[in-house]
Motif scaffolding. Structure first.
Motif, PDB file in Angstrom:
ATOM      1  N   ASN A  39       0.817  -1.218   0.000  1.00 43.71           N
ATOM      2  CA  ASN A  39       0.000   0.000   0.000  1.00 43.71           C
ATOM      3  C   ASN A  39       0.847   1.264   0.000  1.00 43.71           C
ATOM      4  N   THR A  40       2.144   1.121   0.317  1.00 43.90           N
ATOM      5  CA  THR A  40       3.020   2.287   0.340  1.00 43.90           C
ATOM      6  C   THR A  40       3.834   2.416  -0.937  1.00 43.90           C
ATOM      7  N   ALA A  41       3.583   1.544  -1.905  1.00 42.00           N
ATOM      8  CA  ALA A  41       4.364   1.554  -3.145  1.00 42.00           C
ATOM      9  C   ALA A  41       4.082   2.820  -3.947  1.00 42.00           C
ATOM     10  N   VAL A  42       5.108   3.298  -4.624  1.00 39.23           N
ATOM     11  CA  VAL A  42       4.962   4.422  -5.540  1.00 39.23           C
ATOM     12  C   VAL A  42       5.589   4.033  -6.866  1.00 39.23           C
ATOM     13  N   PHE A  43       5.114   4.648  -7.945  1.00 37.47           N
ATOM     14  CA  PHE A  43       5.569   4.251  -9.261  1.00 37.47           C
ATOM     15  C   PHE A  43       6.777   5.076  -9.693  1.00 37.47           C
ATOM     16  N   VAL A  44       7.862   4.912  -8.954  1.00 38.75           N
ATOM     17  CA  VAL A  44       9.141   5.534  -9.275  1.00 38.75           C
ATOM     18  C   VAL A  44      10.219   4.483  -9.063  1.00 38.75           C
ATOM     19  N   ASN A  45      11.435   4.823  -9.448  1.00 38.45           N
ATOM     20  CA  ASN A  45      12.538   3.875  -9.296  1.00 38.45           C
ATOM     21  C   ASN A  45      13.035   3.892  -7.855  1.00 38.45           C
ATOM     22  N   GLY A  46      12.184   3.479  -6.961  1.00 41.05           N
ATOM     23  CA  GLY A  46      12.511   3.470  -5.552  1.00 41.05           C
ATOM     24  C   GLY A  46      11.266   3.185  -4.749  1.00 41.05           C
ATOM     25  N   ARG A 115      18.846   2.480 -16.950  1.00 36.83           N
ATOM     26  CA  ARG A 115      19.165   3.319 -15.802  1.00 36.83           C
ATOM     27  C   ARG A 115      20.472   2.947 -15.127  1.00 36.83           C
ATOM     28  N   GLY A 116      21.328   2.159 -15.796  1.00 35.32           N
ATOM     29  CA  GLY A 116      22.546   1.767 -15.104  1.00 35.32           C
ATOM     30  C   GLY A 116      23.678   1.345 -16.008  1.00 35.32           C
ATOM     31  N   THR A 117      24.893   1.732 -15.623  1.00 37.38           N
ATOM     32  CA  THR A 117      26.124   1.208 -16.216  1.00 37.38           C
ATOM     33  C   THR A 117      26.465  -0.105 -15.519  1.00 37.38           C
ATOM     34  N   GLU A 118      26.951  -1.079 -16.282  1.00 35.60           N
ATOM     35  CA  GLU A 118      27.274  -2.400 -15.730  1.00 35.60           C
ATOM     36  C   GLU A 118      28.770  -2.662 -15.864  1.00 35.60           C
ATOM     37  N   ILE A 119      29.369  -3.202 -14.823  1.00 31.81           N
ATOM     38  CA  ILE A 119      30.763  -3.626 -14.862  1.00 31.81           C
ATOM     39  C   ILE A 119      30.833  -5.077 -14.408  1.00 31.81           C
ATOM     40  N   GLN A 182      19.905   0.894  -8.197  1.00 40.65           N
ATOM     41  CA  GLN A 182      19.244  -0.115  -7.382  1.00 40.65           C
ATOM     42  C   GLN A 182      18.252  -0.920  -8.205  1.00 40.65           C
ATOM     43  N   ASN A 183      17.863  -0.382  -9.378  1.00 39.96           N
ATOM     44  CA  ASN A 183      16.928  -1.054 -10.276  1.00 39.96           C
ATOM     45  C   ASN A 183      17.230  -0.546 -11.683  1.00 39.96           C
ATOM     46  N   ALA A 184      18.229  -1.157 -12.318  1.00 39.92           N
ATOM     47  CA  ALA A 184      18.774  -0.624 -13.567  1.00 39.92           C
ATOM     48  C   ALA A 184      17.840  -0.778 -14.755  1.00 39.92           C
ATOM     49  N   GLY A 185      16.834  -1.648 -14.646  1.00 38.59           N
ATOM     50  CA  GLY A 185      15.945  -1.887 -15.771  1.00 38.59           C
ATOM     51  C   GLY A 185      16.565  -2.840 -16.772  1.00 38.59           C
ATOM     52  N   LEU A 186      15.715  -3.436 -17.592  1.00 42.04           N
ATOM     53  CA  LEU A 186      16.193  -4.410 -18.579  1.00 42.04           C
ATOM     54  C   LEU A 186      15.306  -4.363 -19.815  1.00 42.04           C
ATOM     55  N   ILE A 187      15.924  -4.177 -20.962  1.00 42.36           N
ATOM     56  CA  ILE A 187      15.233  -4.264 -22.244  1.00 42.36           C
ATOM     57  C   ILE A 187      16.018  -5.237 -23.115  1.00 42.36           C
ATOM     58  N   VAL A 188      15.449  -6.425 -23.354  1.00 38.58           N
ATOM     59  CA  VAL A 188      16.073  -7.428 -24.218  1.00 38.58           C
ATOM     60  C   VAL A 188      15.603  -7.158 -25.646  1.00 38.58           C
ATOM     61  N   VAL A 189      16.535  -6.886 -26.540  1.00 40.92           N
ATOM     62  CA  VAL A 189      16.192  -6.364 -27.862  1.00 40.92           C
ATOM     63  C   VAL A 189      15.236  -7.270 -28.617  1.00 40.92           C
TER      64      VAL A 189
END
Length: 224
Positions: A39-46, A115-119, A182-189
């Motif tokens: 119930n406390t969720a918000v639609f942002v990256n956090g 939303r993220g660089t990966e190493i 913390q949540n880089a997102g993922l788009i598989v082409v």
């Protein structure tokens, strides 16, 4: 008057830049453990912070990276991800961790993290990795940056760029990596283009990839 106008301009651009930022902002407090109440969720990256007085060491702890993760169907790769959805203490800290296991000739297909660089660092095996970036000398073309990695080698994939990892050896491979989100997102082409719901119009995919519509239908059936 001029000073007031300048102040308004500076504040406006500051607000616009903060709203337009896609990466994780710097935290305003020492930590912000994610509240698990839906119930406390918000639609942002956090997520909303729980009361700091209720935080415990377990909020910053997770186990299980000693084993391989979830299999990607038909690709021979297994992903074990620790992000905000698994470790509440990562909330607002702008970092996550990933382990990838590869069967022989296993693949992490071309994808992006918006939303993220990966190493990554290779712990076992030999990988062929790379990413694609616009060619600065010709904006209509794309340049590839590829490398063969062995045990102990490190490679970085810049934020938002299409990249992949492929085990070119006949033995298993293991990679550990980190992302500055913390949540880089993922788009598989492939799966995102041919497996969307609802599906994209046939004409778009047919013209974009120079395929006949029968082949488009076959690919949509495969990825759906």
């Amino acid at each position: 008057m001029a000073f007031c106008l300048l102040t308004i301009i500076v504040v406006t651009f500051g607000l616009l830049s903060s709203f337009g930022s896609s990466f994780d902002p710097n935290p305003f407090q020492d930590f912000c453990v994610a509240a698990t109440d839906s119930n406390t969720a918000v639609f942002v990256n956090g997520k909303i912070c729980k009361d700091p007085k209720l935080a415990t060491a377990d909020d910053f702890f997770v186990t299980g990276l000693n084993v391989s993760g979830n299999p990607l169907p038909g690709l021979g790769s297994f992903v074990n991800l620790v992000d905000i959805n698994r470790l509440a203490g990562l909330n607002t800290l702008g970092i996550s961790l990933i382990r990838i296991d590869f069967a022989p000739y296993g693949l992490i297909p071309p994808h992006t993290h918006p939303r993220g660089t990966e190493i990554i660092v290779v712990l076992e095996g030999t990988l062929y990795v790379g990413f694609l970036a616009p060619d600065t000398s010709n904006p209509l073309k794309t340049k590839s940056f590829t490398k063969i990695l062995n045990k102990g080698d490190v490679f970085v994939f810049p934020q938002g760029l299409i990249h992949f990892q492929y085990n070119i050896g006949d033995t298993n491979a293991i990679v550990f990596g980190a992302l500055n989100s913390q949540n880089a997102g993922l788009i598989v082409v492939g799966s995102e283009l041919f497996g969307t719901n609802p599906p994209l119009v046939d004409d778009v995919l047919s013209k974009a990839f120079q395929l006949d519509k029968k082949m488009v239908k076959q690919l949509q059936g495969l990825f759906s």
